[in-house]
Write a protein that holds these residues in place. Structure first.
Motif, PDB file in Angstrom:
ATOM      1  N   VAL A 119      -4.287   6.415  12.595  1.00 17.60           N
ATOM      2  CA  VAL A 119      -5.588   7.082  12.564  1.00 17.60           C
ATOM      3  C   VAL A 119      -6.696   6.075  12.824  1.00 17.60           C
ATOM      4  CG1 VAL A 119      -4.863   8.917  11.013  1.00 17.60           C
ATOM      5  CG2 VAL A 119      -5.829   6.835  10.078  1.00 17.60           C
ATOM      6  N   ASP A 120      -7.787   6.568  13.399  1.00 19.18           N
ATOM      7  CA  ASP A 120      -8.920   5.701  13.656  1.00 19.18           C
ATOM      8  C   ASP A 120      -9.679   5.404  12.356  1.00 19.18           C
ATOM      9  OD1 ASP A 120      -9.215   8.470  14.026  1.00 19.18           O
ATOM     10  OD2 ASP A 120     -11.221   8.212  14.851  1.00 19.18           O
ATOM     11  N   GLU A 121     -10.384   4.298  12.354  1.00 17.96           N
ATOM     12  CA  GLU A 121     -11.064   3.833  11.147  1.00 17.96           C
ATOM     13  C   GLU A 121     -12.140   4.820  10.681  1.00 17.96           C
ATOM     14  OE1 GLU A 121     -13.711   0.058   9.649  1.00 17.96           O
ATOM     15  OE2 GLU A 121     -12.479  -0.165  11.437  1.00 17.96           O
ATOM     16  N   ALA A 122     -12.817   5.462  11.602  1.00  8.13           N
ATOM     17  CA  ALA A 122     -13.871   6.406  11.229  1.00  8.13           C
ATOM     18  C   ALA A 122     -13.307   7.585  10.435  1.00  8.13           C
ATOM     19  CB  ALA A 122     -14.597   6.907  12.468  1.00  8.13           C
ATOM     20  N   PHE A 123     -12.094   8.006  10.765  1.00  4.46           N
ATOM     21  CA  PHE A 123     -11.462   9.092  10.013  1.00  4.46           C
ATOM     22  C   PHE A 123     -11.048   8.619   8.624  1.00  4.46           C
ATOM     23  CE2 PHE A 123      -7.580  11.164   8.555  1.00  4.46           C
ATOM     24  CZ  PHE A 123      -7.996  12.489   8.525  1.00  4.46           C
ATOM     25  N   GLU A 124     -10.503   7.432   8.551  1.00  2.00           N
ATOM     26  CA  GLU A 124      -9.900   6.935   7.317  1.00  2.00           C
ATOM     27  C   GLU A 124     -10.905   6.371   6.302  1.00  2.00           C
ATOM     28  OE1 GLU A 124      -5.994   4.338   6.609  1.00  2.00           O
ATOM     29  OE2 GLU A 124      -7.556   3.321   7.758  1.00  2.00           O
ATOM     30  N   ARG A 125     -11.976   5.776   6.758  1.00  2.00           N
ATOM     31  CA  ARG A 125     -12.917   5.043   5.899  1.00  2.00           C
ATOM     32  C   ARG A 125     -13.399   5.811   4.670  1.00  2.00           C
ATOM     33  NH1 ARG A 125     -16.954   4.098   9.235  1.00  2.00           N
ATOM     34  NH2 ARG A 125     -15.812   2.453  10.265  1.00  2.00           N
ATOM     35  N   PRO A 126     -13.853   7.062   4.768  1.00  2.00           N
ATOM     36  CA  PRO A 126     -14.337   7.765   3.565  1.00  2.00           C
ATOM     37  C   PRO A 126     -13.268   7.981   2.497  1.00  2.00           C
ATOM     38  CG  PRO A 126     -15.079   8.887   5.554  1.00  2.00           C
ATOM     39  CD  PRO A 126     -14.091   7.850   5.976  1.00  2.00           C
ATOM     40  N   PHE A 127     -12.018   8.027   2.896  1.00  2.00           N
ATOM     41  CA  PHE A 127     -10.936   8.278   1.946  1.00  2.00           C
ATOM     42  C   PHE A 127     -10.530   7.026   1.160  1.00  2.00           C
ATOM     43  CE2 PHE A 127     -10.338  11.695   5.021  1.00  2.00           C
ATOM     44  CZ  PHE A 127     -10.136  12.781   4.185  1.00  2.00           C
ATOM     45  N   LEU A 128     -10.833   5.863   1.667  1.00  2.00           N
ATOM     46  CA  LEU A 128     -10.302   4.626   1.096  1.00  2.00           C
ATOM     47  C   LEU A 128     -10.677   4.430  -0.361  1.00  2.00           C
ATOM     48  CD1 LEU A 128     -10.652   2.126   4.061  1.00  2.00           C
ATOM     49  CD2 LEU A 128      -8.623   3.336   3.253  1.00  2.00           C
ATOM     50  N   ARG A 129     -11.898   4.741  -0.721  1.00  2.00           N
ATOM     51  CA  ARG A 129     -12.299   4.503  -2.117  1.00  2.00           C
ATOM     52  C   ARG A 129     -11.555   5.416  -3.091  1.00  2.00           C
ATOM     53  NH1 ARG A 129     -17.465   6.835  -4.529  1.00  2.00           N
ATOM     54  NH2 ARG A 129     -17.486   8.948  -3.749  1.00  2.00           N
ATOM     55  N   TYR A 130     -11.085   6.551  -2.613  1.00  2.00           N
ATOM     56  CA  TYR A 130     -10.341   7.478  -3.476  1.00  2.00           C
ATOM     57  C   TYR A 130      -8.854   7.144  -3.539  1.00  2.00           C
ATOM     58  CZ  TYR A 130     -14.510  10.381  -3.297  1.00  2.00           C
ATOM     59  OH  TYR A 130     -15.794  10.854  -3.392  1.00  2.00           O
ATOM     60  N   LEU A 131      -8.354   6.489  -2.509  1.00  2.13           N
ATOM     61  CA  LEU A 131      -6.924   6.226  -2.441  1.00  2.13           C
ATOM     62  C   LEU A 131      -6.595   4.761  -2.730  1.00  2.13           C
ATOM     63  CD1 LEU A 131      -6.107   8.389   0.696  1.00  2.13           C
ATOM     64  CD2 LEU A 131      -5.703   8.935  -1.716  1.00  2.13           C
ATOM     65  N   GLU A 132      -7.554   4.055  -3.243  1.00  2.00           N
ATOM     66  CA  GLU A 132      -7.366   2.644  -3.576  1.00  2.00           C
ATOM     67  C   GLU A 132      -6.633   2.532  -4.921  1.00  2.00           C
ATOM     68  OE1 GLU A 132     -10.901   0.228  -4.773  1.00  2.00           O
ATOM     69  OE2 GLU A 132     -10.597  -0.532  -2.748  1.00  2.00           O
ATOM     70  N   LEU A 133      -5.612   1.702  -4.945  1.00  2.00           N
ATOM     71  CA  LEU A 133      -4.891   1.474  -6.201  1.00  2.00           C
ATOM     72  C   LEU A 133      -5.578   0.349  -6.956  1.00  2.00           C
ATOM     73  CD1 LEU A 133      -1.179   1.689  -5.063  1.00  2.00           C
ATOM     74  CD2 LEU A 133      -2.469   3.362  -6.366  1.00  2.00           C
ATOM     75  N   ARG A 134      -5.999   0.640  -8.158  1.00  2.56           N
ATOM     76  CA  ARG A 134      -6.659  -0.366  -9.003  1.00  2.56           C
ATOM     77  C   ARG A 134      -5.936  -0.452 -10.334  1.00  2.56           C
ATOM     78  NH1 ARG A 134     -11.944   2.392  -9.317  1.00  2.56           N
ATOM     79  NH2 ARG A 134     -11.391   3.671  -7.587  1.00  2.56           N
ATOM     80  N   ALA A 135      -5.898  -1.645 -10.878  1.00  2.00           N
ATOM     81  CA  ALA A 135      -5.292  -1.826 -12.190  1.00  2.00           C
ATOM     82  C   ALA A 135      -6.210  -1.224 -13.248  1.00  2.00           C
ATOM     83  CB  ALA A 135      -5.071  -3.294 -12.478  1.00  2.00           C
TER      84      ALA A 135
END
Length: 137
Positions: A119-135
């Motif tokens: 997928v292109d970055e423009a499609f993926e970018r908004p989702f990243l903060r929700y799908l980020e794995l954090r401790a």
């Protein structure tokens, strides 16, 4: 005869009373520790479940988005139509928030124009903060 190392009856009674008085707070502390651990476990489970639902939604949307692009044999769909986006946009509002809903609706009349499998970055970018794995703290 009672030796000096043994407790007298009144000393034994006081020791029993002291033990009984301390037993309740000790049990209460253990109950509190268990309640805190249960709360933390439930919170972690809720976060994990939400992540799973979000990832599944994103994965399905990503697969659909890749089908709108320039695959070697031509795109399967010609572009994102409004009626294709209505359902996923509504669902995304509950899983992610209004920003992802707007992002999905902004895909109308657009197509994927990158590599057929990425997928292109423009499609993926908004989702990243929700799908980020954090401790978790």
């Amino acid at each position: 005869m009672i030796g000096s190392s043994e407790l007298s009856g009144s000393q034994l009674d006081r020791l029993i009373e002291l033990s009984a008085a301390l037993l309740s707070p000790i049990v209460a502390m253990f109950a509190l520790i268990l309640a805190i651990q249960s709360f933390r476990l439930a919170r972690a489970k809720r976060k994990d479940d939400l992540f799973q639902q979000r990832y599944e939604f994103y994965s399905e949307l990503e697969t659909w988005w890749l089908s709108t692009g320039n695959a070697a044999d031509g795109p399967k769909t010609l572009g994102a139509e409004w009626y294709d986006l209505r359902g996923p946009a509504r669902k995304s509002r509950f899983l992610f928030g209004p920003d992802i809903e707007e992002h999905i609706l902004s895909l109308e009349d657009k197509t994927h124009d990158g590599h057929p499998w990425v997928v292109d970055e423009a499609f993926e970018r908004p989702f990243l903060r929700y799908l980020e794995l954090r401790a978790s703290a």
